[in-house]
Design a protein around this motif. Sequence first.
Motif, PDB file in Angstrom:
ATOM      1  N   ASP A  28     -44.414 -33.516 -39.300  1.00  0.00           N
ATOM      2  CA  ASP A  28     -44.079 -34.078 -40.598  1.00  0.00           C
ATOM      3  C   ASP A  28     -43.095 -33.205 -41.363  1.00  0.00           C
ATOM      4  OD1 ASP A  28     -47.221 -33.186 -42.273  1.00  0.00           O
ATOM      5  OD2 ASP A  28     -45.875 -32.057 -40.978  1.00  0.00           O
ATOM      6  N   ASP A  82     -42.692 -33.990 -44.879  1.00  0.00           N
ATOM      7  CA  ASP A  82     -43.357 -33.967 -46.174  1.00  0.00           C
ATOM      8  C   ASP A  82     -44.606 -34.806 -46.038  1.00  0.00           C
ATOM      9  OD1 ASP A  82     -42.300 -34.351 -49.609  1.00  0.00           O
ATOM     10  OD2 ASP A  82     -44.285 -34.626 -48.766  1.00  0.00           O
ATOM     11  N   TYR A  83     -45.733 -34.197 -46.153  1.00  0.00           N
ATOM     12  CA  TYR A  83     -47.000 -34.891 -45.953  1.00  0.00           C
ATOM     13  C   TYR A  83     -47.081 -36.146 -46.809  1.00  0.00           C
ATOM     14  CZ  TYR A  83     -51.992 -35.837 -46.089  1.00  0.00           C
ATOM     15  OH  TYR A  83     -53.210 -36.451 -46.013  1.00  0.00           O
ATOM     16  N   GLY A 126     -45.351 -39.426 -45.495  1.00  0.00           N
ATOM     17  CA  GLY A 126     -45.865 -40.113 -44.314  1.00  0.00           C
ATOM     18  C   GLY A 126     -44.862 -40.264 -43.206  1.00  0.00           C
ATOM     19  N   LYS A 127     -43.838 -39.434 -43.202  1.00  0.00           N
ATOM     20  CA  LYS A 127     -42.798 -39.540 -42.193  1.00  0.00           C
ATOM     21  C   LYS A 127     -43.025 -38.546 -41.063  1.00  0.00           C
ATOM     22  CE  LYS A 127     -38.647 -39.230 -43.793  1.00  0.00           C
ATOM     23  NZ  LYS A 127     -37.509 -38.804 -44.647  1.00  0.00           N
ATOM     24  N   PHE A 135     -39.226 -36.724 -34.935  1.00  0.00           N
ATOM     25  CA  PHE A 135     -39.393 -36.603 -33.498  1.00  0.00           C
ATOM     26  C   PHE A 135     -38.343 -35.670 -32.913  1.00  0.00           C
ATOM     27  CE2 PHE A 135     -42.494 -39.810 -32.176  1.00  0.00           C
ATOM     28  CZ  PHE A 135     -42.679 -40.487 -33.361  1.00  0.00           C
ATOM     29  N   ASN A 160     -48.441 -48.448 -43.501  1.00  0.00           N
ATOM     30  CA  ASN A 160     -47.104 -47.931 -43.226  1.00  0.00           C
ATOM     31  C   ASN A 160     -46.484 -48.593 -42.003  1.00  0.00           C
ATOM     32  OD1 ASN A 160     -47.714 -46.248 -45.324  1.00  0.00           O
ATOM     33  ND2 ASN A 160     -47.666 -44.358 -44.123  1.00  0.00           N
ATOM     34  N   TYR A 208     -42.511 -48.637 -39.793  1.00  0.00           N
ATOM     35  CA  TYR A 208     -41.299 -47.832 -39.595  1.00  0.00           C
ATOM     36  C   TYR A 208     -40.331 -48.550 -38.661  1.00  0.00           C
ATOM     37  CZ  TYR A 208     -44.789 -44.322 -40.956  1.00  0.00           C
ATOM     38  OH  TYR A 208     -45.781 -43.632 -41.593  1.00  0.00           O
ATOM     39  N   TYR A 239     -37.165 -47.344 -36.157  1.00  0.00           N
ATOM     40  CA  TYR A 239     -36.421 -46.252 -35.535  1.00  0.00           C
ATOM     41  C   TYR A 239     -35.349 -46.837 -34.618  1.00  0.00           C
ATOM     42  CZ  TYR A 239     -40.540 -43.274 -36.543  1.00  0.00           C
ATOM     43  OH  TYR A 239     -41.567 -42.589 -37.140  1.00  0.00           O
ATOM     44  N   GLN A 245     -33.216 -45.491 -31.035  1.00  0.00           N
ATOM     45  CA  GLN A 245     -33.278 -44.478 -29.995  1.00  0.00           C
ATOM     46  C   GLN A 245     -31.994 -44.507 -29.195  1.00  0.00           C
ATOM     47  OE1 GLN A 245     -36.327 -44.835 -26.888  1.00  0.00           O
ATOM     48  NE2 GLN A 245     -36.570 -42.610 -26.968  1.00  0.00           N
ATOM     49  N   LEU A 292     -35.712 -40.267 -31.324  1.00  0.00           N
ATOM     50  CA  LEU A 292     -36.027 -41.353 -32.258  1.00  0.00           C
ATOM     51  C   LEU A 292     -35.583 -40.936 -33.655  1.00  0.00           C
ATOM     52  CD1 LEU A 292     -39.584 -42.006 -30.893  1.00  0.00           C
ATOM     53  CD2 LEU A 292     -37.823 -43.751 -31.007  1.00  0.00           C
ATOM     54  N   LEU A 336     -35.314 -42.173 -37.722  1.00  0.00           N
ATOM     55  CA  LEU A 336     -35.921 -43.088 -38.677  1.00  0.00           C
ATOM     56  C   LEU A 336     -34.865 -43.766 -39.540  1.00  0.00           C
ATOM     57  CD1 LEU A 336     -38.621 -44.129 -39.875  1.00  0.00           C
ATOM     58  CD2 LEU A 336     -38.511 -42.192 -41.457  1.00  0.00           C
ATOM     59  N   TYR A 385     -38.525 -47.263 -43.723  1.00  0.00           N
ATOM     60  CA  TYR A 385     -39.971 -47.357 -43.595  1.00  0.00           C
ATOM     61  C   TYR A 385     -40.544 -48.024 -44.829  1.00  0.00           C
ATOM     62  CZ  TYR A 385     -39.992 -42.919 -46.243  1.00  0.00           C
ATOM     63  OH  TYR A 385     -39.794 -41.928 -47.179  1.00  0.00           O
ATOM     64  N   TYR A 441     -44.346 -48.576 -47.259  1.00  0.00           N
ATOM     65  CA  TYR A 441     -45.715 -48.175 -47.557  1.00  0.00           C
ATOM     66  C   TYR A 441     -46.649 -49.379 -47.727  1.00  0.00           C
ATOM     67  CZ  TYR A 441     -43.874 -43.487 -48.589  1.00  0.00           C
ATOM     68  OH  TYR A 441     -43.282 -42.253 -48.520  1.00  0.00           O
ATOM     69  N   LYS A 466     -35.712 -45.633 -47.692  1.00  0.00           N
ATOM     70  CA  LYS A 466     -34.673 -45.198 -46.765  1.00  0.00           C
ATOM     71  C   LYS A 466     -35.179 -44.035 -45.918  1.00  0.00           C
ATOM     72  CE  LYS A 466     -30.782 -46.639 -49.634  1.00  0.00           C
ATOM     73  NZ  LYS A 466     -29.558 -46.201 -50.362  1.00  0.00           N
ATOM     74  N   GLY A 467     -34.857 -44.118 -44.645  1.00  0.00           N
ATOM     75  CA  GLY A 467     -35.167 -43.028 -43.739  1.00  0.00           C
ATOM     76  C   GLY A 467     -34.010 -42.067 -43.632  1.00  0.00           C
ATOM     77  N   ASP A 468     -33.809 -41.526 -42.463  1.00  0.00           N
ATOM     78  CA  ASP A 468     -32.773 -40.517 -42.270  1.00  0.00           C
ATOM     79  C   ASP A 468     -31.390 -41.091 -41.995  1.00  0.00           C
ATOM     80  OD1 ASP A 468     -35.334 -38.770 -40.496  1.00  0.00           O
ATOM     81  OD2 ASP A 468     -34.688 -38.443 -42.567  1.00  0.00           O
ATOM     82  N   PHE A 475     -37.020 -49.499 -32.280  1.00  0.00           N
ATOM     83  CA  PHE A 475     -38.483 -49.528 -32.201  1.00  0.00           C
ATOM     84  C   PHE A 475     -39.080 -49.668 -33.585  1.00  0.00           C
ATOM     85  CE2 PHE A 475     -39.402 -48.712 -27.833  1.00  0.00           C
ATOM     86  CZ  PHE A 475     -38.306 -48.006 -27.354  1.00  0.00           C
ATOM     87  N   GLY A 488     -49.124 -38.632 -43.060  1.00  0.00           N
ATOM     88  CA  GLY A 488     -48.047 -37.845 -42.469  1.00  0.00           C
ATOM     89  C   GLY A 488     -48.263 -37.624 -40.993  1.00  0.00           C
TER      90      GLY A 488
END
Lengths: 112, 114
Positions: free
Chosen positions: A92, A94-95, A98-99, A102, B31, B33, B35, B37, B43, B45, B48, B50, B57-59, B90, B98
């Motif tokens: 993780d 940031d706890y 929830g992310k 990988f 949650n 998500y 991803y 790949q 993978l 992100l 995502y 809640y 927004k992810g990464d 995915f 987390g």
Amino acid sequence: SQLAEENSWALSVHEGESVTVNCSYKTSITALQWYRQKSGKGPAQLILIRSNEREKRNGRLRATLDTSSQSSSLSITATRCEDTAVYFCATDVDYNQGKLIFGQGTKLSIKP
Amino acid sequence: EAAVTQSPRNKVAVTGGKVTLSCNQTNNHNNMYWYRQDTGHGLRLIHYSYGAGSTEKGDIPDGYKASRPSQENFSLILELATPSQTSVYFCASGGTGGAQAEQFFGPGTRLTVL
């Protein structure tokens, strides 16, 4: 930069041998997970090890966690052809978010 | 048993076209998500959620939108598809917590943008 990464792109062993996949990470964590992805499938969790644990087992699988060196390992004993897969560590950022982040994965090939 | 399904499993789209990838989960997880790949990147992100009505927004969110109309469904939308979005996508669902929460993945969607 990778917050979690495996240390080898690919490994190959013969069936019956043992093998270890290593992972390093760059932040403090609450837990680390190991996933396996077989060809054409989505990843599936193998082991979750929390930051206050040093070792976790699941059948032929053994995960270790060293928070001082920010590293983890996944060992597989008595490997079988069906263990051929890509192995990921994930942890993780940031706890509260929830992310999971990988690693890039280690491709493990088990030869007959 | 946890179940995450994705549709379509394979998709060929044209550059500039709109693509919608769908995901359904029967785990009652809050949650979800998305991803992608790619070889050499593992993978990554994209977006995502809640819960129903929320998207985050992810990464790597640029060029993608997400929609979570219900607890069970989470869609990824490419309004103007580009060849660089050719990848395997995915979807996953998971509980809160987390890295202490397992994520359950779908079988993936292979998208090719020509």
